[in-house]
Write an enzyme that holds these catalytic residues in place. Structure first.
Site, PDB file in Angstrom:
ATOM      1  N   ASP A 215       0.830  -1.199   0.000  1.00 27.46           N
ATOM      2  CA  ASP A 215       0.000   0.000   0.000  1.00 27.46           C
ATOM      3  C   ASP A 215       0.872   1.259   0.000  1.00 27.46           C
ATOM      4  O   ASP A 215       1.844   1.344   0.751  1.00 27.46           O
ATOM      5  CB  ASP A 215      -0.881  -0.007   1.256  1.00 27.46           C
ATOM      6  CG  ASP A 215      -1.914   1.106   1.229  1.00 27.46           C
ATOM      7  OD1 ASP A 215      -2.701   1.145   0.270  1.00 27.46           O
ATOM      8  OD2 ASP A 215      -1.941   1.940   2.165  1.00 27.46           O
ATOM      9  N   GLU A 273       1.778  -0.620  -5.050  1.00 28.49           N
ATOM     10  CA  GLU A 273       0.824   0.427  -5.409  1.00 28.49           C
ATOM     11  C   GLU A 273       1.590   1.734  -5.329  1.00 28.49           C
ATOM     12  O   GLU A 273       1.844   2.253  -4.242  1.00 28.49           O
ATOM     13  CB  GLU A 273      -0.372   0.481  -4.441  1.00 28.49           C
ATOM     14  CG  GLU A 273      -1.387   1.503  -4.896  1.00 28.49           C
ATOM     15  CD  GLU A 273      -2.045   2.302  -3.781  1.00 28.49           C
ATOM     16  OE1 GLU A 273      -3.112   2.877  -4.015  1.00 28.49           O
ATOM     17  OE2 GLU A 273      -1.499   2.376  -2.667  1.00 28.49           O
TER      18      GLU A 273
HETATM   19  O1  TEU Z   1      -4.498   4.277  -1.593  1.00 30.80           O
HETATM   20  C1  TEU Z   1      -3.456   5.189  -1.821  1.00 30.80           C
HETATM   21  C2  TEU Z   1      -3.816   6.385  -2.590  1.00 30.80           C
HETATM   22  O2  TEU Z   1      -2.929   7.050  -3.095  1.00 30.80           O
HETATM   23  C3  TEU Z   1      -5.247   6.839  -2.587  1.00 30.80           C
HETATM   24  O3  TEU Z   1      -5.254   8.103  -1.998  1.00 30.80           O
HETATM   25  C4  TEU Z   1      -5.888   6.973  -3.894  1.00 30.80           C
HETATM   26  O4  TEU Z   1      -5.191   7.910  -4.686  1.00 30.80           O
HETATM   27  C5  TEU Z   1      -7.290   7.455  -3.638  1.00 30.80           C
HETATM   28  O5  TEU Z   1      -7.938   6.460  -2.870  1.00 30.80           O
HETATM   29  C6  TEU Z   1      -8.066   7.693  -4.867  1.00 30.80           C
HETATM   30  O6  TEU Z   1      -9.344   8.171  -4.499  1.00 30.80           O
HETATM   31  C7  TEU Z   1      -4.241   3.259  -0.679  1.00 30.80           C
HETATM   32  C8  TEU Z   1      -5.429   2.327  -0.543  1.00 30.80           C
HETATM   33  O7  TEU Z   1      -5.646   1.669  -1.772  1.00 30.80           O
HETATM   34  C9  TEU Z   1      -6.604   3.106  -0.067  1.00 30.80           C
HETATM   35  O8  TEU Z   1      -7.760   2.329   0.004  1.00 30.80           O
HETATM   36  C10 TEU Z   1      -6.256   3.654   1.314  1.00 30.80           C
HETATM   37  O9  TEU Z   1      -7.289   4.500   1.750  1.00 30.80           O
HETATM   38  C11 TEU Z   1      -4.956   4.446   1.300  1.00 30.80           C
HETATM   39  O10 TEU Z   1      -3.918   3.756   0.612  1.00 30.80           O
HETATM   40  C12 TEU Z   1      -4.456   4.678   2.712  1.00 30.80           C
HETATM   41  O11 TEU Z   1      -3.955   3.492   3.254  1.00 30.80           O
END
Ligand code: TEU
Ligand code: CA
Length: 555
Positions: A215, A273
């Protein structure tokens, strides 16, 4: 415990030549919404376990499971209080171990999500930090404020969910949280943090997991001194340099992780990610002593237009090829509006920086029939490309974004933190419809009294897995055929060779097969020597109708 404790350094090139993850179809299980085993309206490990045969039938190689660790659920489990235990609402550690074993028996690899950028504010480390225990604040990012009385945040960084990225604690110091206040950022310069995560990796590798989705992989290292970002906000992480994102210091962390993974057989792999601003930047995460793969998000940010898709695909392949990694193809996930809905409205002329925000707020009515036709065509495009393909649960059922959730059921912290201006991501997280004519559509066992944690729309009666399994023209049937046919036509078919095609059409050959994608408004004739092996629009021969992909072979 799984075998794999002996020290074996992989011969890197040999491993890359033959590994499952280079061509895998990976299914994303958003565990909270996949299947509920105990009837409390929340998806869980027991529910997932009971539906493993469905995933085996779909033919996927692996599942990525969103965070299942002990968590107060301030951000749906991305706020972890204990990385070595399962949240009680999802089950127990013993159940997780049984799930891993059973998935392996069915030939499905298991890839949990790891959240190294932050912990929950209920994590013992953060509680110690708040108490002011000696040295405890050094594991996070605490700073004095600015202004005469320190009443202003230490810098101008903004949280991804809205509002300042800093919260002040009782004694006046501030701590950094790039996401919710309940998700304090860790200080990756601290040796405790490095040691702890390498141990957490081993803890799960020893229990047989096949890898991790990492993440916010681009967020761990911050520019020393935490300088102001200027006008740039974390939300613009996709384009502009920012002192919180994609710092070079992050790579040393992953070299350490790779060394941990390399000690295991069978192979353990990482998927980053990483929202970074170019394929060149992304490729840095994929160097031979770092991570195996990384999501490439331009595919989901592209409008449904042949020219844009072709550019995105070519660039992503070139970026991955430069470091010998397989490209990855993602149409949606738990953070972005569902594919059907993105394609259900008029398409912008080029790549959209914030495609999901646009879709969330679009005033234009959604034409779901068009959206579904395009989503089916996009699925066949995705599955014909070299590399790995990710299917977000419900994509195979053609589910749309639920755009009309009542505000009082919303759970995504984005809704509150944006001052009720951004509805957030709940609309793509609604529990899956499995069977039956009314909610909970088999999501919870028969006779359960609790409702699903987010309400399902009434018309999902016609989108259940049960209804679709019996329909030869359904989304589910298309996905099942496509995943199987992919093995035969595309799995080791070699590189993409672009073919010339009329405007609005994308066509390429790989090995002996061809993929034709028509994003335009007119039928396109196919050369007479080609036979359709699979079409996203039922009953097609001899031509490619609008919003259709066909897989064709000679003869
Ligand atoms: O998302 C990382 C992220 O960069 C998000 O801010 C994304 O750009 C955004 O959700 C778009 O609307 C990860 C996870 O996938 C997400 O579900 C989490 O909320 C986030 O990290 C925090 O851990
Ligand atoms: Ca449950």
């Amino acid at each position: 415990m799984a075998a794999g404790m002996e020290t074996i350094e992989h011969e890197h090139a040999a491993a890359r030549a033959s590994s499952w993850w280079q061509t895998a179809v990976v299914y994303q299980v958003y565990i909270r919404s996949f299947a509920d085993g105990n009837g409390d309206g929340i998806g869980d490990i027991a529910g997932l376990r009971s539906r493993l045969p469905y995933l085996a039938e779909l033919g996927v190689d692996a599942i990525w499971i969103n965070p299942w660790y002990r968590s107060p659920m301030a951000d749906a489990g991305y706020d972890v209080a204990d990385f070595r235990d399962i949240d009680p609402s999802y089950g127990t550690l013993g159940e997780a171990e049984a799930l891993i074993e059973e998935a392996h028996r069915l030939g499905i690899k298991v890839i949990p999500d790891i959240v190294p950028n932050h912990t929950s504010d209920q994590h013992p480390w953060f509680r110690a930090a708040l108490r002011g225990a000696r040295g405890a604040r050094d594991r996070y990012v605490f700073r004095p404020g600015r202004g005469p009385n320190g009443e202003l945040p230490p810098n101008d960084w903004v949280s991804c969910f809205g509002g300042p990225a800093w919260t002040r604690v009782a004694d006046g110091q501030w701590y950094l949280h790039l996401f919710a206040p309940a998700q304090p950022d860790l200080n990756w310069e601290h040796p405790d943090v490095r040691r702890e995560f390498e141990q957490v990796l081993r803890f799960w590798f020893d229990r047989g997991v096949d890898g991790f989705r990492i993440d916010v992989a681009h967020g761990l290292a911050k520019t020393p001194g935490l300088p102001d970002a200027g006008t740039r906000i974390p939300g613009s992480q996709h384009t502009d340099p920012h002192p919180a994102w994609d710092q070079d210091a992050v790579h040393a962390i992953y070299r350490g992780w790779r060394a941990v993974a390399n000690r295991y057989v069978p192979e353990r792999i990482f998927i980053a990610e990483a929202w970074v601003r170019s394929n060149e930047r992304l490729a840095r995460y994929l160097r031979r002593d770092e991570l195996h793969t990384a999501f490439q998000f331009d595919f989901l940010r592209s409008p449904w237009r042949a020219d844009s898709l072709r550019t995105v695909i070519a660039d992503a392949m070139a970026g991955a090829a430069a470091v010998g990694a397989p490209p990855t193809w993602v149409l949606s996930n738990h953070d972005v509006p569902r594919t059907v809905t993105r394609y259900a409205r008029s398409q912008p002329s080029h790549l959209v920086e914030s495609e999901w925000e646009r879709a969330r707020w679009a005033t234009e009515p959604a034409d779901h029939d068009t959206g579904r036709r395009r989503a089916r065509a996009a699925a066949l495009l995705q599955l014909a490309l070299p590399g790995t393909a990710y299917i977000y649960q419900g994509e195979e059922l053609g589910l749309e974004e639920v755009e009309d959730l009542p505000h009082d059921v919303r759970q995504d912290p984005t809704w509150v933190q944006s001052g009720f201006t951004d509805v957030g991501r709940d609309g793509c997280r609604v529990p899956l419809p499995w069977s039956d004519c009314s909610a909970p559509y088999g999501f919870s066992p028969g006779g359960s009294s609790a409702s699903p944690w987010l309400p399902q729309p009434p018309h999902w009666e016609s989108h259940t897995a049960e209804v679709q399994a019996a329909d030869p023209n359904s989304f589910l049937t298309l996905y099942r055929s496509a995943v199987r046919t992919r093995r035969r036509l595309w799995e080791n078919a070699g590189p993409v060779e672009w073919m010339s095609a009329p405007a609005g059409v994308l066509a390429f050959a790989r090995g002996g097969a061809q993929c034709w994608v028509n994003t335009g408004a007119d039928n396109v004739e196919l050369p007479a020597n080609l036979t359709v092996a699979l079409s996203s629009t039922p009953g097609v021969t001899g031509c490619v109708p609008p919003d259709t992909t066909v897989w064709v072979v000679e003869g």
